[in-house]
Write a protein that holds these residues in place. Structure first.
Motif, PDB file in Angstrom:
ATOM      1  N   LYS C 552      13.024  13.529  32.104  1.00  0.00           N
ATOM      2  CA  LYS C 552      11.636  13.597  32.542  1.00  0.00           C
ATOM      3  C   LYS C 552      11.518  12.802  33.821  1.00  0.00           C
ATOM      4  O   LYS C 552      11.960  11.676  33.893  1.00  0.00           O
ATOM      5  CB  LYS C 552      10.745  12.923  31.493  1.00  0.00           C
ATOM      6  CG  LYS C 552       9.841  13.841  30.750  1.00  0.00           C
ATOM      7  CD  LYS C 552       8.890  13.016  29.913  1.00  0.00           C
ATOM      8  CE  LYS C 552       8.617  13.764  28.636  1.00  0.00           C
ATOM      9  NZ  LYS C 552       7.927  13.014  27.652  1.00  0.00           N
ATOM     10  N   ILE C 553      10.920  13.408  34.837  1.00  0.00           N
ATOM     11  CA  ILE C 553      10.662  12.654  36.072  1.00  0.00           C
ATOM     12  C   ILE C 553       9.161  12.529  36.219  1.00  0.00           C
ATOM     13  O   ILE C 553       8.444  13.534  36.285  1.00  0.00           O
ATOM     14  CB  ILE C 553      11.252  13.385  37.294  1.00  0.00           C
ATOM     15  CG1 ILE C 553      12.746  13.553  37.100  1.00  0.00           C
ATOM     16  CG2 ILE C 553      10.978  12.592  38.549  1.00  0.00           C
ATOM     17  CD1 ILE C 553      13.426  14.180  38.275  1.00  0.00           C
ATOM     18  N   ARG C 554       8.702  11.303  36.211  1.00  0.00           N
ATOM     19  CA  ARG C 554       7.255  11.092  36.276  1.00  0.00           C
ATOM     20  C   ARG C 554       6.850  10.585  37.647  1.00  0.00           C
ATOM     21  O   ARG C 554       7.538   9.782  38.245  1.00  0.00           O
ATOM     22  CB  ARG C 554       6.857  10.002  35.269  1.00  0.00           C
ATOM     23  CG  ARG C 554       7.062  10.396  33.833  1.00  0.00           C
ATOM     24  CD  ARG C 554       6.808   9.155  32.972  1.00  0.00           C
ATOM     25  NE  ARG C 554       6.977   9.470  31.582  1.00  0.00           N
ATOM     26  CZ  ARG C 554       6.011   9.960  30.808  1.00  0.00           C
ATOM     27  NH1 ARG C 554       4.814  10.142  31.301  1.00  0.00           N
ATOM     28  NH2 ARG C 554       6.250  10.251  29.557  1.00  0.00           N
ATOM     29  N   GLU C 555       5.664  11.076  38.080  1.00  0.00           N
ATOM     30  CA  GLU C 555       5.108  10.467  39.290  1.00  0.00           C
ATOM     31  C   GLU C 555       4.229   9.300  38.926  1.00  0.00           C
ATOM     32  O   GLU C 555       4.111   8.333  39.658  1.00  0.00           O
ATOM     33  CB  GLU C 555       4.280  11.500  40.061  1.00  0.00           C
ATOM     34  CG  GLU C 555       5.076  12.150  41.162  1.00  0.00           C
ATOM     35  CD  GLU C 555       4.242  13.135  41.930  1.00  0.00           C
ATOM     36  OE1 GLU C 555       4.799  13.818  42.772  1.00  0.00           O
ATOM     37  OE2 GLU C 555       3.028  13.224  41.661  1.00  0.00           O
ATOM     38  N   SER C 556       3.545   9.439  37.823  1.00  0.00           N
ATOM     39  CA  SER C 556       2.755   8.315  37.333  1.00  0.00           C
ATOM     40  C   SER C 556       2.753   8.442  35.844  1.00  0.00           C
ATOM     41  O   SER C 556       3.403   9.327  35.287  1.00  0.00           O
ATOM     42  CB  SER C 556       1.335   8.376  37.885  1.00  0.00           C
ATOM     43  OG  SER C 556       0.639   9.426  37.245  1.00  0.00           O
ATOM     44  N   PHE C 557       2.050   7.574  35.158  1.00  0.00           N
ATOM     45  CA  PHE C 557       2.084   7.609  33.709  1.00  0.00           C
ATOM     46  C   PHE C 557       1.529   8.922  33.174  1.00  0.00           C
ATOM     47  O   PHE C 557       1.932   9.413  32.143  1.00  0.00           O
ATOM     48  CB  PHE C 557       1.295   6.428  33.149  1.00  0.00           C
ATOM     49  CG  PHE C 557       1.359   6.348  31.658  1.00  0.00           C
ATOM     50  CD1 PHE C 557       0.252   6.667  30.886  1.00  0.00           C
ATOM     51  CD2 PHE C 557       2.536   5.997  31.017  1.00  0.00           C
ATOM     52  CE1 PHE C 557       0.322   6.599  29.507  1.00  0.00           C
ATOM     53  CE2 PHE C 557       2.613   5.943  29.653  1.00  0.00           C
ATOM     54  CZ  PHE C 557       1.484   6.237  28.887  1.00  0.00           C
ATOM     55  N   TYR C 558       0.566   9.507  33.904  1.00  0.00           N
ATOM     56  CA  TYR C 558      -0.092  10.708  33.388  1.00  0.00           C
ATOM     57  C   TYR C 558       0.511  11.992  33.938  1.00  0.00           C
ATOM     58  O   TYR C 558       0.299  13.059  33.402  1.00  0.00           O
ATOM     59  CB  TYR C 558      -1.575  10.673  33.733  1.00  0.00           C
ATOM     60  CG  TYR C 558      -2.269   9.489  33.118  1.00  0.00           C
ATOM     61  CD1 TYR C 558      -2.574   8.373  33.897  1.00  0.00           C
ATOM     62  CD2 TYR C 558      -2.569   9.474  31.776  1.00  0.00           C
ATOM     63  CE1 TYR C 558      -3.188   7.288  33.321  1.00  0.00           C
ATOM     64  CE2 TYR C 558      -3.177   8.386  31.201  1.00  0.00           C
ATOM     65  CZ  TYR C 558      -3.488   7.293  31.974  1.00  0.00           C
ATOM     66  OH  TYR C 558      -4.078   6.223  31.411  1.00  0.00           O
ATOM     67  N   HIS C 559       1.220  11.862  35.051  1.00  0.00           N
ATOM     68  CA  HIS C 559       1.669  13.083  35.725  1.00  0.00           C
ATOM     69  C   HIS C 559       3.183  13.209  35.643  1.00  0.00           C
ATOM     70  O   HIS C 559       3.905  12.438  36.251  1.00  0.00           O
ATOM     71  CB  HIS C 559       1.213  13.028  37.198  1.00  0.00           C
ATOM     72  CG  HIS C 559       1.534  14.272  37.938  1.00  0.00           C
ATOM     73  ND1 HIS C 559       1.666  14.294  39.301  1.00  0.00           N
ATOM     74  CD2 HIS C 559       1.752  15.541  37.514  1.00  0.00           C
ATOM     75  CE1 HIS C 559       1.940  15.532  39.684  1.00  0.00           C
ATOM     76  NE2 HIS C 559       2.006  16.305  38.622  1.00  0.00           N
ATOM     77  N   VAL C 560       3.641  14.209  34.898  1.00  0.00           N
ATOM     78  CA  VAL C 560       5.092  14.451  34.811  1.00  0.00           C
ATOM     79  C   VAL C 560       5.451  15.461  35.883  1.00  0.00           C
ATOM     80  O   VAL C 560       4.934  16.568  35.908  1.00  0.00           O
ATOM     81  CB  VAL C 560       5.458  15.003  33.424  1.00  0.00           C
ATOM     82  CG1 VAL C 560       6.927  15.366  33.384  1.00  0.00           C
ATOM     83  CG2 VAL C 560       5.156  13.981  32.354  1.00  0.00           C
ATOM     84  N   LYS C 561       6.319  15.041  36.780  1.00  0.00           N
ATOM     85  CA  LYS C 561       6.621  15.950  37.890  1.00  0.00           C
ATOM     86  C   LYS C 561       7.575  17.063  37.465  1.00  0.00           C
ATOM     87  O   LYS C 561       7.417  18.208  37.819  1.00  0.00           O
ATOM     88  CB  LYS C 561       7.244  15.148  39.043  1.00  0.00           C
ATOM     89  CG  LYS C 561       7.155  15.877  40.381  1.00  0.00           C
ATOM     90  CD  LYS C 561       7.372  14.924  41.514  1.00  0.00           C
ATOM     91  CE  LYS C 561       8.841  15.016  41.893  1.00  0.00           C
ATOM     92  NZ  LYS C 561       9.114  14.469  43.212  1.00  0.00           N
ATOM     93  N   SER C 562       8.599  16.697  36.713  1.00  0.00           N
ATOM     94  CA  SER C 562       9.507  17.762  36.271  1.00  0.00           C
ATOM     95  C   SER C 562      10.143  17.358  34.958  1.00  0.00           C
ATOM     96  O   SER C 562      10.266  16.181  34.652  1.00  0.00           O
ATOM     97  CB  SER C 562      10.603  18.009  37.310  1.00  0.00           C
ATOM     98  OG  SER C 562      11.664  17.130  37.110  1.00  0.00           O
ATOM     99  N   PHE C 563      10.508  18.350  34.196  1.00  0.00           N
ATOM    100  CA  PHE C 563      11.115  18.108  32.891  1.00  0.00           C
ATOM    101  C   PHE C 563      12.277  19.069  32.759  1.00  0.00           C
ATOM    102  O   PHE C 563      12.098  20.274  32.856  1.00  0.00           O
ATOM    103  CB  PHE C 563      10.072  18.358  31.800  1.00  0.00           C
ATOM    104  CG  PHE C 563      10.575  18.049  30.433  1.00  0.00           C
ATOM    105  CD1 PHE C 563      11.042  19.062  29.610  1.00  0.00           C
ATOM    106  CD2 PHE C 563      10.589  16.751  29.969  1.00  0.00           C
ATOM    107  CE1 PHE C 563      11.501  18.777  28.349  1.00  0.00           C
ATOM    108  CE2 PHE C 563      11.060  16.463  28.702  1.00  0.00           C
ATOM    109  CZ  PHE C 563      11.508  17.479  27.891  1.00  0.00           C
TER     110      PHE C 563
END
Lengths: 211, 307, 621
Positions: C552-563
């Protein structure tokens, strides 16, 4: 007389072993070949064979003059350190040479060469020259000693052949001489090239080429 | 010539009686649920309705989709003609034996699964995947059932096990294993639910979701016939009865009534099972069929012992 | 005096002729296919795959001819030494053909694994032949056969095991199958079809010739061992095939499975020979040989079709294909016929041979006594399991590759392949149908061949009622008629179609897929191949050991950029058997490396010490 010559050959071989510089090594080789020439001349007198004269002439020409001269030339051209790198220091080398002489005497006795007392001595000296030539190749660093070692071994074989059977057939001797001469030239060229590329002739450093 | 005539009569009989079995099962389920439910003849009305309706074919489908209903009905009817109902034992069937029956049914299933994938809908692919999963696990159990039955009766021919007489223990256990297989192959609870169209719960229905009109009628007909084939096999194995040899009318009528009664008994037991248990999760079907496999091995041991 | 010069080079007895026929049945269509495979029309610019230079194409033809000739020589050799020589030539030439596509580094790796495994097998073969030679002092087959009757049983067992391992590496029996999934996909497609269709069958020829004919079967555990190994190969092959998404690797694993089925017939035959049941022995060997020729035909066909797909789209990954039935209708039809044959659907040839093998199990179970009956029954049921799994696998392979919508631009740009390729496939598809319908005639031929190999008199054995109906055992009422079945199926199909036409006049309306009312159906809605095989992956997870990797690559706690989600199955044999073995060999080699430090002096020392020792201990030598 022959015993003296054999003794001289042996002593010169020891001198080769304890030599610490290149010119000393070549000089000892030159004198060893000279004594070999004397032995062949003596045999030629005794046997009254023309071929042996011819062979002794070859010996003195090739092994006493030409080859050492060529080696000296090489040594000067290469301009390396005159030190003959010793893997085993000279006292230990001498001890090893003594050991090898004893073992060659035991070996020649076991092999049953005791027809005459002279033959036993000659064969054991021949074997020890061979073994000490091999020992030289193993325990010296400079590439020169490999060449000289081979030549010494060839001397020893010649001595062995003449002690056991009165010399090898004529043509074989001519061929061997020619071989030896050419191989020395080739080895000299190689050593020169090696030096040009690597600026040294330390055979030890060959292990860096390992994969 | 005689044989072909009898085979044709047998096929007509299958086509005529098969939907009745389904109707019987739903009637019993409903009455067990304390409801009035649909009439026994409802499947016939459904088929008539489907035959009169027009058909919509998906644009992504190819000729495999169009040809599948015919292949399915052909293979199922061919399998039906293998089972000796009207064929007297003196005339043997040269088409195939019990083992060939499995392969012929597999032909229909193969094309049905392909048709499910053909339309490009996710339901179809899902149904095909589940159906092939269940059927590949059914095959070894079916083979063991055939093994024990044929070992006990001496041959893999379908006429052999009807000539045994009273049912030996082997046949009863093999019949139990075959009952579990039937639940799997005819898409009954606990393996599959015929009354639902929810994604989580349908297997067979999912494969045929895109079919409509007359093609769907043919496929439904084929699934009724396949169900009747399995019920008939169970009936023959658990209550073996030899086929009528003489043409005494009383005996023939008696035999016919007993024949239909056996089918009805199997249908009632299926209905009772459907009502009593819940549908299993798909991955538990492997355990269910594993239990059937163990029953098959026990049947094989009984066959070896000769009981 | 070594009796090396053979009196007779080639032997043309019925078994050899049968295998020659198999070789040429498959090689000729593949060669015709290859004409089209190398033509520029088969390499449209839209897809990328290796362009072959004319010199390379000539080289490949040359190698192909030598390959086919060497295989023909293997099955007709009359002398064990000649056999070994041509066996080696066959392996070497096939190695060159496998690494033909030298631009792919996968090809080179595949070739390396292949050549190492096949040489290990040849080493075992040489050991076995040497042991036989010690007793017979000759390499000729007939003389060996006479001499082998007097070999003590322990030596015979050892020779049998050596032969089994030696031929097993070439045939692809588990656990020696590991080179098959690497080598067969990487070779050019006509070579894959010849390798998978014919070359692995030469190993079966070797087993039949050397174990049944030359060695002579006396112990019953030989047959049981082959049965167990064959069953394991069947199941392992088909389970791995289900998880594959490379079309050719899938077919390669199916080759492992089908070799298992062939060996079931051969092993049963050996078992019955040792129990002195001649009728059953002949019958099971017939079943095995029939499946051999059937597999050669339909596997050759399938590999040629896979090659066509690869040529047209540039990829072998079925997750990127789809909808090819509209773009390549003929290839799709041939692939369907091949898929139906390998799933043992009536009335094609695979159905007949699998039915025969099952009947061999059943008839054997009737005859033998004791617990072996149950063993045979369980074996038969596991064979039925592999048949079912194979059908599931080919529904997946055909359905996802050819049906529904294309899943990528590669598949969208596909075109039908040139005529030469289609001609080769058509010929093999036709053979599939013919070999199914004419089962009785083929059984007569095979009976004669089996009689000559096992030395059993077959003149009283009849396996069919007439030319159309098979009858495995007279008096039990078991019949099978593929021709009649085909007739009945076609008749019923036509009847169904008649009912369809008669009950309504309206034409079908062509519209979008309903999909429960979802109106935006496109290629991303379709079922994928991974999803199709997931239930089986879970059912067999005790063997496949699947694991997943997520990231999981997250940009912020709420926004997952890619999985990213990957699911893999553990290659059990590679990981637990081969890699430790290879590691052990590498560690031993590294340890031995210490005697080679690269110093001239040490090497000279080795030489002189050795010479010295030799001289000193001269008397001992």
């Amino acid at each position: 007389m022959q015993v003296m010559i054999l003794f001289a050959v042996l002593v010169l071989t020891y001198l080769m072993v304890i030599a610490k510089r290149v010119p000393a090594l070549i000089r000892s080789f030159r004198f060893q070949s000279f004594f070999l020439f004397l032995a062949t001349l003596l045999a030629a007198f005794k046997e009254k064979q023309v071929e042996l004269y011819f062979v002794s002439g070859l010996i003195i020409l090739v092994k006493v003059f030409l080859i050492p001269h060529f080696l000296d030339l090489m040594a000067r051209k290469i301009k390396v350190d005159e030190n003959l790198g010793l893997l085993v220091n000279s006292q230990l080398s001498l001890l090893a040479a003594l050991l090898l002489t004893y073992s060659s005497w035991a070996l020649s006795r076991n092999l049953g060469f005791g027809q005459g007392p002279l033959q036993l001595a000659a064969v054991s000296v021949a074997f020890s020259v061979i073994f000490i030539g091999a020992f030289l190749m193993i325990s010296r660093i400079r590439a020169f000693t490999q060449v000289v070692g081979i030549l010494t071994m060839e001397n020893g074989i010649f001595l062995f052949a003449s002690a056991v059977s009165g010399g090898m057939p004529f043509l074989v001797e001519i061929a061997v001489f020619f071989d030896v001469f050419i191989s020395v030239i080739i080895m000299g060229v190689f050593v020169y090239r090696i030096n040009k590329l690597f600026t040294h002739i330390d055979v030890n450093k060959l292990s860096q080429l390992k994969g | 010539m005689n044989k072909i005539f009898f085979i044709l009569i047998q096929l007509v009989f299958f086509i005529a009686v098969a939907p009745l079995l389904s109707g019987l099962i739903s009637k019993i389920k409903n009455s067990l649920r304390m409801r009035k439910g649909q009439s026994i003849l409802q499947p016939y009305y459904n088929l008539a309705k489907l035959f009169s309706k027009g058909e919509v074919v998906s644009a992504t489908a190819s000729w495999v989709f169009r040809i599948t209903p015919f292949i399915v009905i052909a293979s199922t009817l061919c399998a039906a003609s293998l089972i000796p109902v009207f064929i007297f034992p003196a005339s043997l069937n040269y088409l195939g034996d019990f083992l060939a029956l499995i392969f012929i049914l597999a032909l229909g299933r193969f094309f049905l699964a392909l048709a499910g994938l053909d339309t490009g809908s996710s339901f179809g692919g899902m149904g095909s995947s589940r159906e092939m999963f269940i059927s590949s696990l059914v095959e070894p159990v079916l083979c063991l059932v055939i093994f024990s039955v044929s070992l006990r009766s001496g041959s893999t021919s379908l006429a052999a096990f009807s000539a045994v007489g009273a049912a030996p223990v082997t046949f009863i256990i093999a019949g139990a294993a075959l009952f579990l297989i039937t639940l799997a192959e005819t898409s009954r609870i606990p393996v599959d639910n015929q009354e639902t169209h929810l994604e989580l719960t349908m297997v067979h229905e999912a494969m045929i979701l895109e079919y409509s009109g007359r093609s769907l009628a043919l496929i439904e007909m084929a699934s009724y016939v396949k169900q009747m084939i399995f019920f008939l096999l169970i009936a023959q194995i658990v209550f073996p009865v030899s086929l009528p040899v003489s043409v005494n009318p009383l005996q023939v009528i008696f035999w016919a009534i007993w024949f239909l009664a056996r089918l009805a008994i199997v249908a009632i037991s299926v209905a009772v099972v459907e009502v009593s248990v819940a549908k299993m999760r798909l991955f538990r079907v492997a355990d269910f069929l594993g239990f059937a496999f163990v029953l098959g091995i026990i049947a094989g041991i009984c066959a070896i012992l000769g009981v | 005096m070594l009796n090396l010069f053979p009196k007779q080079f080639f032997l043309f007895d019925p078994l050899a002729l049968f295998f020659l026929a198999v070789i040429f049945i498959v090689s000729l269509p593949s060669a015709i296919y290859a004409i089209g495979y190398f033509s520029p029309k088969a390499n449209p610019p839209a897809a990328e795959r290796g362009e072959y230079s004319p010199g390379k194409i000539t080289l490949s033809w040359f190698l192909l001819v030598i390959f086919i000739l060497s295989m023909a020589a293997v099955v007709t050799a009359a002398n064990a030494l000649i056999f070994l020589i041509v066996w080696e030539i066959m392996s070497l030439v096939s190695y060159f053909l496998v690494v033909f596509d030298t631009t792919h580094e996968k090809s080179i790796r595949a070739g390396a694994i292949y050549i190492i495994m096949t040489h290990i097998g040849t080493a075992f073969l040489i050991a076995a032949f040497m042991m036989m030679y010690r007793h017979a002092h000759t390499f000729d087959f007939f003389a060996l056969k006479n001499a082998c009757q007097s070999i003590p049983p322990q030596i015979k067992n050892l020779i049998f095991l050596l032969l089994l391992v030696g031929f097993g590496t070439k045939a692809g029996i588990v656990p020696l199958h590991i080179w098959l999934p690497y080598a067969h996909p990487q070779a050019p497609s006509h070579i894959s079809s010849i390798m998978s269709g014919v070359m692995i069958k030469t190993a079966i020829y070797g087993i039949i010739r050397f174990v049944i004919f030359v060695l002579g079967v006396n112990s019953s555990w030989w047959g049981i061992l082959i049965l167990i190994l064959a069953l394991i190969s069947c199941l392992v092959g088909v389970i791995y095939a289900l998880m594959e998404h490379d079309l050719k690797r899938l077919l390669a694993y199916h080759s492992v499975e089908n070799i298992g089925i062939i060996l079931l017939g051969v092993g049963l035959s050996m078992f019955f020979i040792s129990l002195n049941l001649p009728y059953l022995a002949v019958f099971s060997l017939i079943a095995g040989l029939y499946h051999l020729v059937n597999h050669a035909i339909f596997k050759g066909l399938l590999f040629l079709c896979a090659g066509s797909v690869y040529k047209a789209t540039g990829t072998r990954d079925i997750e990127k294909l789809g909808g090819l039935i509209k773009k390549m209708p003929q290839t799709a039809l041939y692939f369907l016929i091949g898929a139906m044959a390998i799933s043992a659907l009536p009335p094609l040839n695979g159905f007949v041979s699998e039915w025969l093998t099952l009947q061999a199990f059943f008839l054997g179970a009737f005859k033998v006594t004791g617990g072996v009956k149950l063993f045979l029954g369980v074996c038969a049921s596991l064979l039925a399991l592999t048949g079912g799994l194979a059908a599931a696998c080919f529904v997946k392979a055909f359905g996802i590759t050819f049906l529904a919508l294309p899943r990528s631009n590669h598949a969208k740009a596909a075109q039908e392949v040139p005529l030469a390729m289609r001609a080769g496939m058509f010929f093999l598809a036709l053979l599939t149908v013919i070999f199914g319908l004419s089962a009785a005639l083929i059984m007569k031929l095979l009976a004669r061949i089996t009689g000559s190999v096992t030395g059993i008199d077959i003149s009283n054995m009849g396996f069919s009622l007439n030319n159309f109906i098979l009858q495995p055992q007279a008096g039990k009422g078991i019949y099978l008629s593929p021709a009649l079945l085909a007739l009945v199926l076609i008749a019923l199909g036509i009847a169904g179609f008649a009912v369809y036409r008669l009950t309504g006049r309206k034409k079908a309306v062509i519209f979008n897929t309903w999909d429960c009312g979802y109106y935006k159906v496109d290629a991303r809605n379709e079922y994928t191949a991974t999803a199709f095989s997931k239930p089986l992956r879970i059912a067999f997870s005790f063997f496949l050991l699947p694991y997943r990797k997520t990231q999981k690559i997250r940009e912020s706690f709420y926004h997952v950029k890619s999985f990213t989600y990957e699911t893999h199955t553990t290659p059990v044999f590679r990981k637990y058997a081969y890699e430790p073995l290879v590691g052990l060999v590498m560690r031993a080699a590294k340890f031995m490396r210490r005697i080679q430090p690269g110093s001239i002096h040490l090497y000279l020392l080795y030489i002189f010490v050795t010479v010295l020792l030799l001289i000193i201990f001269m008397n001992k030598f």
